[in-house]
Design a protein around this motif. Structure first.
Motif, PDB file in Angstrom:
ATOM      1  N   HIS A 193       0.800  -1.165   0.171  1.00  0.00           N
ATOM      2  CA  HIS A 193       0.160  -0.033  -0.131  1.00  0.00           C
ATOM      3  C   HIS A 193       0.901   1.343   0.096  1.00  0.00           C
ATOM      4  N   GLU A 194       2.026   1.517   0.850  1.00  0.00           N
ATOM      5  CA  GLU A 194       2.924   2.396   0.953  1.00  0.00           C
ATOM      6  C   GLU A 194       3.627   2.727  -0.524  1.00  0.00           C
ATOM      7  N   LEU A 195       3.918   1.607  -0.916  1.00  0.00           N
ATOM      8  CA  LEU A 195       4.790   1.835  -2.146  1.00  0.00           C
ATOM      9  C   LEU A 195       3.945   2.016  -3.391  1.00  0.00           C
ATOM     10  N   LYS A 196       2.765   1.706  -3.363  1.00  0.00           N
ATOM     11  CA  LYS A 196       1.621   2.094  -4.522  1.00  0.00           C
ATOM     12  C   LYS A 196       1.511   3.538  -4.749  1.00  0.00           C
ATOM     13  N   LYS A 197       1.931   4.051  -3.492  1.00  0.00           N
ATOM     14  CA  LYS A 197       1.623   5.774  -3.475  1.00  0.00           C
ATOM     15  C   LYS A 197       2.594   6.326  -4.542  1.00  0.00           C
ATOM     16  N   LYS A 218      -9.204  -9.265   3.994  1.00  0.00           N
ATOM     17  CA  LYS A 218     -10.207  -7.923   4.259  1.00  0.00           C
ATOM     18  C   LYS A 218      -9.083  -6.786   3.926  1.00  0.00           C
ATOM     19  N   LYS A 219      -8.000  -7.002   4.459  1.00  0.00           N
ATOM     20  CA  LYS A 219      -7.236  -5.534   4.631  1.00  0.00           C
ATOM     21  C   LYS A 219      -6.835  -5.297   2.991  1.00  0.00           C
ATOM     22  N   ILE A 220      -6.558  -6.265   2.180  1.00  0.00           N
ATOM     23  CA  ILE A 220      -6.388  -6.123   0.844  1.00  0.00           C
ATOM     24  C   ILE A 220      -7.526  -5.282   0.128  1.00  0.00           C
ATOM     25  N   SER A 221      -8.801  -5.841   0.548  1.00  0.00           N
ATOM     26  CA  SER A 221      -9.894  -5.116   0.063  1.00  0.00           C
ATOM     27  C   SER A 221     -10.005  -3.794   0.535  1.00  0.00           C
ATOM     28  N   LEU A 223      -7.714  -1.627   1.554  1.00  0.00           N
ATOM     29  CA  LEU A 223      -6.976  -0.653   1.185  1.00  0.00           C
ATOM     30  C   LEU A 223      -6.674  -0.722  -0.550  1.00  0.00           C
ATOM     31  N   GLU A 224      -7.856  -1.434  -1.033  1.00  0.00           N
ATOM     32  CA  GLU A 224      -8.139  -1.402  -2.537  1.00  0.00           C
ATOM     33  C   GLU A 224      -6.797  -1.930  -3.193  1.00  0.00           C
ATOM     34  N   LEU A 225      -6.405  -3.033  -3.055  1.00  0.00           N
ATOM     35  CA  LEU A 225      -5.106  -3.743  -3.333  1.00  0.00           C
ATOM     36  C   LEU A 225      -5.276  -4.865  -4.152  1.00  0.00           C
ATOM     37  N   GLN A 226      -6.668  -5.341  -4.541  1.00  0.00           N
ATOM     38  CA  GLN A 226      -7.051  -6.345  -5.068  1.00  0.00           C
ATOM     39  C   GLN A 226      -6.257  -6.529  -6.515  1.00  0.00           C
ATOM     40  N   ASN A 227      -5.985  -5.507  -7.352  1.00  0.00           N
ATOM     41  CA  ASN A 227      -5.049  -5.639  -8.381  1.00  0.00           C
ATOM     42  C   ASN A 227      -3.624  -5.721  -8.268  1.00  0.00           C
ATOM     43  N   ASN A 228      -3.405  -5.532  -6.840  1.00  0.00           N
ATOM     44  CA  ASN A 228      -1.878  -5.329  -6.817  1.00  0.00           C
ATOM     45  C   ASN A 228      -1.344  -6.484  -6.043  1.00  0.00           C
ATOM     46  N   ILE A 229      -2.102  -7.466  -5.314  1.00  0.00           N
ATOM     47  CA  ILE A 229      -1.711  -8.453  -4.594  1.00  0.00           C
ATOM     48  C   ILE A 229      -2.198  -9.560  -4.910  1.00  0.00           C
ATOM     49  N   THR A 230      -1.596 -10.624  -5.226  1.00  0.00           N
ATOM     50  CA  THR A 230      -2.124 -12.001  -5.757  1.00  0.00           C
ATOM     51  C   THR A 230      -1.983 -12.914  -4.215  1.00  0.00           C
TER      52      THR A 230
END
Length: 345
Positions: A193-197, A218-221, A223-230
């Protein structure tokens, strides 16, 4: 010489991988078997051609039955529960306690440390996987004559071979390990999430499973990281994912050692990890960056992602150091020597 490796878990993780490597490394001088409660570990043992002695329950009665049937010379017990149970058979068998963990309670006077200290009187040899883990034990001076520090080792050629298996997706960052608090997987989500900035297209993989999987999802959702974390789930072959990643991040809160660090190092994937427990010791040996805060971890990863030449240099250095210091040949020499030593007492 017959050795029974005793573990209280029935799944495949760090200590289990070490036990399997020890069994394979000690052949043919040692006839070794794997003993634990029945579970999914059976599939891994079958693939590695290792005899499996199953316990219906992890207790004195069931282990006594298995021991009477197999009659080993040595019980090689892995971690605390197994060591405590094995110590009850010290009149009939030689006992080795192999400590892979570095829990916080290990540093204090409490019921656990006192219980282990008492059990140590019935143990012939205590193996710690790092100097740091041994130094953390509250009563280390009282067991010093029985202690040996032996780093874990890996099947280097097998890992390199498995890393070449086809895997179509490339990742910037990878986390490999159990989804448990000690391994700190939630911080890895925060890191992405930090590096996505600075890089909205950053992609990461989390390989593993555990009790925190729901919290992670839940945390991935959130922080809206569904497209960033597999989330790959548990993988028999995590190395194919490592090989397609730029950095292996190890954000653990505490570690007795770190197999993931040397496995990534062998493959040539730069490792960045927290300076905790035996992990810091391993990172020093392979020449990998250590961090002491979340901000430092984020800065190190950001720098590495931007600097290909530095990543390549780090990759070469860590690969050479990992292969030089953590081979099964070295492990075999040390462990067989200990078996012979205590068998002759």
């Amino acid at each position: 010489m017959k050795v029974l490796h005793l573990l209280n878990s029935n799944i495949f993780s760090g200590a289990e991988r070490v036990a399997i490597n020890l069994i394979k490394a000690s052949r043919p001088e040692v006839e070794a078997v794997y003993c634990s409660p029945y579970g999914s570990i059976k599939d891994v043992l079958e693939k590695n051609n290792i005899k499996y002695l199953k316990l219906n329950r992890f207790n004195y009665k069931n282990l006594d039955k298995v021991l009477n049937e197999y009659n080993p010379d040595i019980i090689h017990a892995h971690d605390f529960k197994s060591s405590l149970l094995a110590s009850r058979f010290s009149k009939q068998y030689k006992i080795i306690s192999h400590i892979h963990q570095d829990p916080k309670w290990f540093k204090k006077v409490n019921l656990q440390t006192i219980t282990y200290l008492i059990a140590s009187n019935s143990i012939d040899k205590i193996i710690f996987v790092s100097k740091h883990t041994y130094s953390d034990f509250k009563f280390k001076k009282l067991i010093s004559k029985k202690v040996a520090v032996i780093h874990n080792a890996i099947d280097i050629q097998k890992i390199i071979s498995l890393s070449k298996e086809f895997q179509p997706t490339n990742f910037d960052l990878i986390y490999v390990g159990r989804f448990e608090d000690a391994k700190n997987p939630l911080e890895f989500v925060d890191l992405v999430h930090e590096l996505k900035k600075k890089n909205k297209a950053i992609v990461a993989a989390m390989v593993g499973s555990g009790s925190l999987v729901t919290s992670i999802s839940k945390k991935i959702s959130k922080l809206e990281l569904q497209n960033n974390i597999t989330l790959t789930g548990f993988a028999d072959n995590p190395y194919k994912y490592m090989a397609h990643s730029k950095i292996c991040v190890i954000p653990s809160k505490n570690e007795g050692f770190s197999l993931a660090a040397i496995e990534a190092g062998v493959i040539g994937i730069p490792v960045v990890g927290n300076n905790v427990g035996g992990l810091g010791e391993v990172l020093d040996i392979i020449g990998a960056p250590k961090t002491n805060s979340f901000d430092e971890l984020a800065d190190k990863c950001s720098f590495l992602l931007k600097n290909l030449s530095y990543r390549k240099a780090l990759s070469e250095k860590e690969s050479k150091a990992s292969q030089l210091n953590f081979s099964l040949i070295q492990l075999k020499t040390k462990i067989v020597s200990i078996y012979k030593e205590i068998a002759e007492w």
